[in-house]
Design a protein around this motif. Sequence first.
Motif, PDB file in Angstrom:
ATOM      1  N   LEU A  98       0.992  -1.431   0.165  1.00 44.96           N
ATOM      2  CA  LEU A  98      -0.031   0.133   0.505  1.00 44.96           C
ATOM      3  C   LEU A  98       1.172   1.201  -0.300  1.00 44.96           C
ATOM      4  N   LEU A  99       2.125   1.182   0.841  1.00 43.98           N
ATOM      5  CA  LEU A  99       2.934   2.274   0.106  1.00 43.98           C
ATOM      6  C   LEU A  99       3.736   2.212  -0.872  1.00 43.98           C
ATOM      7  N   HIS A 100       3.467   1.529  -1.597  1.00 39.10           N
ATOM      8  CA  HIS A 100       4.191   1.444  -3.026  1.00 39.10           C
ATOM      9  C   HIS A 100       2.242   2.327  -3.688  1.00 39.10           C
ATOM     10  N   TRP A 101       1.904   1.217  -3.148  1.00 39.83           N
ATOM     11  CA  TRP A 101       0.044   2.202  -4.028  1.00 39.83           C
ATOM     12  C   TRP A 101       0.306   3.800  -4.390  1.00 39.83           C
ATOM     13  N   PHE A 102       0.317   4.080  -2.668  1.00 43.77           N
ATOM     14  CA  PHE A 102       0.142   5.481  -2.241  1.00 43.77           C
ATOM     15  C   PHE A 102       1.231   5.681  -2.990  1.00 43.77           C
ATOM     16  N   LEU A 103       2.364   6.383  -3.217  1.00 46.06           N
ATOM     17  CA  LEU A 103       3.863   6.591  -3.222  1.00 46.06           C
ATOM     18  C   LEU A 103       4.316   6.968  -4.566  1.00 46.06           C
ATOM     19  N   VAL A 104       3.823   6.056  -5.462  1.00 42.06           N
ATOM     20  CA  VAL A 104       3.906   5.993  -7.033  1.00 42.06           C
ATOM     21  C   VAL A 104       2.574   5.672  -7.169  1.00 42.06           C
ATOM     22  N   LYS A 105       1.907   5.067  -6.865  1.00 42.84           N
ATOM     23  CA  LYS A 105       0.755   5.727  -8.079  1.00 42.84           C
ATOM     24  C   LYS A 105      -0.421   6.277  -8.181  1.00 42.84           C
ATOM     25  N   PHE A 106      -0.687   6.294  -7.022  1.00 41.71           N
ATOM     26  CA  PHE A 106      -2.023   7.641  -6.217  1.00 41.71           C
ATOM     27  C   PHE A 106      -0.636   8.710  -6.457  1.00 41.71           C
ATOM     28  N   ASP A 107       0.403   9.429  -6.430  1.00 44.73           N
ATOM     29  CA  ASP A 107       1.539  10.015  -6.735  1.00 44.73           C
ATOM     30  C   ASP A 107       1.170  10.589  -8.253  1.00 44.73           C
ATOM     31  N   THR A 108       1.262   9.179  -9.137  1.00 48.04           N
ATOM     32  CA  THR A 108       1.787   9.751 -10.522  1.00 48.04           C
ATOM     33  C   THR A 108       0.434  10.292 -11.247  1.00 48.04           C
ATOM     34  N   GLU A 109      -1.045   9.660 -10.069  1.00 48.22           N
ATOM     35  CA  GLU A 109      -2.152   9.730 -11.178  1.00 48.22           C
ATOM     36  C   GLU A 109      -3.123  11.101 -10.916  1.00 48.22           C
ATOM     37  N   VAL A 110      -2.216  11.294  -9.326  1.00 51.22           N
ATOM     38  CA  VAL A 110      -3.346  12.293  -8.850  1.00 51.22           C
ATOM     39  C   VAL A 110      -2.467  13.768  -8.199  1.00 51.22           C
ATOM     40  N   THR A 111      -1.871  13.126  -7.279  1.00 49.13           N
ATOM     41  CA  THR A 111      -0.877  14.326  -6.967  1.00 49.13           C
ATOM     42  C   THR A 111      -0.551  15.420  -7.871  1.00 49.13           C
ATOM     43  N   GLU A 112       0.727  13.974  -7.955  1.00 49.82           N
ATOM     44  CA  GLU A 112       1.380  15.024  -8.938  1.00 49.82           C
ATOM     45  C   GLU A 112       0.833  16.241 -10.023  1.00 49.82           C
ATOM     46  N   TYR A 113       0.240  16.040 -10.414  1.00 54.70           N
ATOM     47  CA  TYR A 113      -0.661  16.592 -11.422  1.00 54.70           C
ATOM     48  C   TYR A 113      -1.130  18.076 -11.082  1.00 54.70           C
ATOM     49  N   LEU A 114      -1.807  17.476  -9.878  1.00 50.70           N
ATOM     50  CA  LEU A 114      -2.297  18.461  -9.356  1.00 50.70           C
ATOM     51  C   LEU A 114      -1.550  19.682  -8.065  1.00 50.70           C
ATOM     52  N   VAL A 115      -1.165  19.355  -7.776  1.00 47.70           N
ATOM     53  CA  VAL A 115      -0.033  20.124  -6.864  1.00 47.70           C
ATOM     54  C   VAL A 115       1.006  20.884  -7.724  1.00 47.70           C
ATOM     55  N   THR A 116       1.517  20.159  -9.070  1.00 47.14           N
ATOM     56  CA  THR A 116       2.220  20.998  -9.323  1.00 47.14           C
ATOM     57  C   THR A 116       1.899  21.958 -10.786  1.00 47.14           C
ATOM     58  N   LYS A 150     -12.756   4.996  -4.025  1.00 46.62           N
ATOM     59  CA  LYS A 150     -13.392   3.902  -3.689  1.00 46.62           C
ATOM     60  C   LYS A 150     -12.332   2.945  -3.080  1.00 46.62           C
ATOM     61  N   TYR A 151     -11.758   2.959  -3.302  1.00 47.69           N
ATOM     62  CA  TYR A 151     -10.448   1.704  -2.878  1.00 47.69           C
ATOM     63  C   TYR A 151     -10.127   1.790  -1.258  1.00 47.69           C
ATOM     64  N   ILE A 152      -9.998   3.141  -0.968  1.00 47.94           N
ATOM     65  CA  ILE A 152      -9.662   2.536   0.774  1.00 47.94           C
ATOM     66  C   ILE A 152     -11.169   2.609   0.617  1.00 47.94           C
ATOM     67  N   GLY A 153     -12.370   3.373   0.909  1.00 50.61           N
ATOM     68  CA  GLY A 153     -14.073   3.090   1.212  1.00 50.61           C
ATOM     69  C   GLY A 153     -13.343   1.648   1.118  1.00 50.61           C
ATOM     70  N   TYR A 154     -13.065   0.984   0.478  1.00 53.70           N
ATOM     71  CA  TYR A 154     -13.703  -0.704   0.080  1.00 53.70           C
ATOM     72  C   TYR A 154     -12.766  -1.407   1.606  1.00 53.70           C
ATOM     73  N   ILE A 162      -6.055   0.822   7.100  1.00 54.97           N
ATOM     74  CA  ILE A 162      -5.610   0.432   5.912  1.00 54.97           C
ATOM     75  C   ILE A 162      -4.991  -0.687   5.687  1.00 54.97           C
ATOM     76  N   ALA A 163      -4.238  -1.229   6.370  1.00 52.90           N
ATOM     77  CA  ALA A 163      -3.413  -2.176   5.912  1.00 52.90           C
ATOM     78  C   ALA A 163      -3.528  -3.392   7.464  1.00 52.90           C
ATOM     79  N   GLY A 164      -4.636  -2.908   8.321  1.00 52.69           N
ATOM     80  CA  GLY A 164      -5.347  -3.737   9.545  1.00 52.69           C
ATOM     81  C   GLY A 164      -5.600  -3.514  10.412  1.00 52.69           C
ATOM     82  N   ASP A 165      -4.995  -4.303  11.760  1.00 51.36           N
ATOM     83  CA  ASP A 165      -6.470  -3.341  12.872  1.00 51.36           C
ATOM     84  C   ASP A 165      -5.386  -2.808  13.526  1.00 51.36           C
ATOM     85  N   HIS A 166      -3.816  -1.656  13.044  1.00 53.76           N
ATOM     86  CA  HIS A 166      -3.307  -0.767  13.333  1.00 53.76           C
ATOM     87  C   HIS A 166      -2.918   0.297  12.323  1.00 53.76           C
ATOM     88  N   LEU A 167      -2.633   1.553  12.721  1.00 52.38           N
ATOM     89  CA  LEU A 167      -2.717   2.746  12.360  1.00 52.38           C
ATOM     90  C   LEU A 167      -0.768   1.907  11.292  1.00 52.38           C
TER      91      LEU A 167
END
Length: 230
Positions: A98-116, A150-154, A162-167
């Motif tokens: 999930l770290l890879h999901w957000f630091l790479v996938k979410f970043d390249t598909e969402v955050t990098e575009y909007l922040v830049t 939606k994936y986070i909600g799932y 997100i990854a289990g019972d603990h932060l």
Amino acid sequence: MATLHHSPFCPHSRFIRLALAEMGMEPELVEERPWERRDAFLLLNPAGSTPVLVEQTGLAIPGAGIIAEYLDETRGLGLSGRRLLPDTTTARVEVRRLLHWFLVKFDTEVTEYLVTEKIYKRFMKSADGGGPPDMGAIRAARANVRYHLKYIGYLIGQRRWIAGDHLTYADLAAAAHLSCVDYLGDVPWEEDEMARDWYARLKSRPSFRAILADRAPGMAPAAHYADLDF
């Protein structure tokens, strides 16, 4: 005292700021504008990207993923039940996935575009890529954030965090990216109540206070940005 070279609206920097705060660490913060490629900063990280953590010994640790692993190796065992990378192999794999999901996938598909497009370009010289925002990139990011939400909600529908019972690092990385997008008012929270409630829990934590206090010069945040109850 350690020093963190960061950019306030770099989601990777925010992730590490959250992790350090959860660990009870208060580093000295040095703000960087990565596009300026400051010589002293490039000596710490030739890639010129934030964040970079510098220990009192002078050891420079570049990159959010590397810093997270380093912090777990050097401080994790002392955190006991507050450890952000779990003890078991299976659980650690899920956090890293999930770290890879957000630091790479979410970043390249969402955050990098909007922040830049909406923040960085306002401060960059034209020679460095500054100028008016690319509305096509912004529209693509706004569309992409919907399926990530939606994936986070799932995930939260099946687990407490997100990854289990603990932060874990996974929650902090996801929240760091969403916080940048939320500042800009581009998270459609009304589309997923589970994701919204999870984010409300996170931004109510003491570690989030400094993030919610960040402001981009000349650009106010969305009205609900620092509202703990949305």
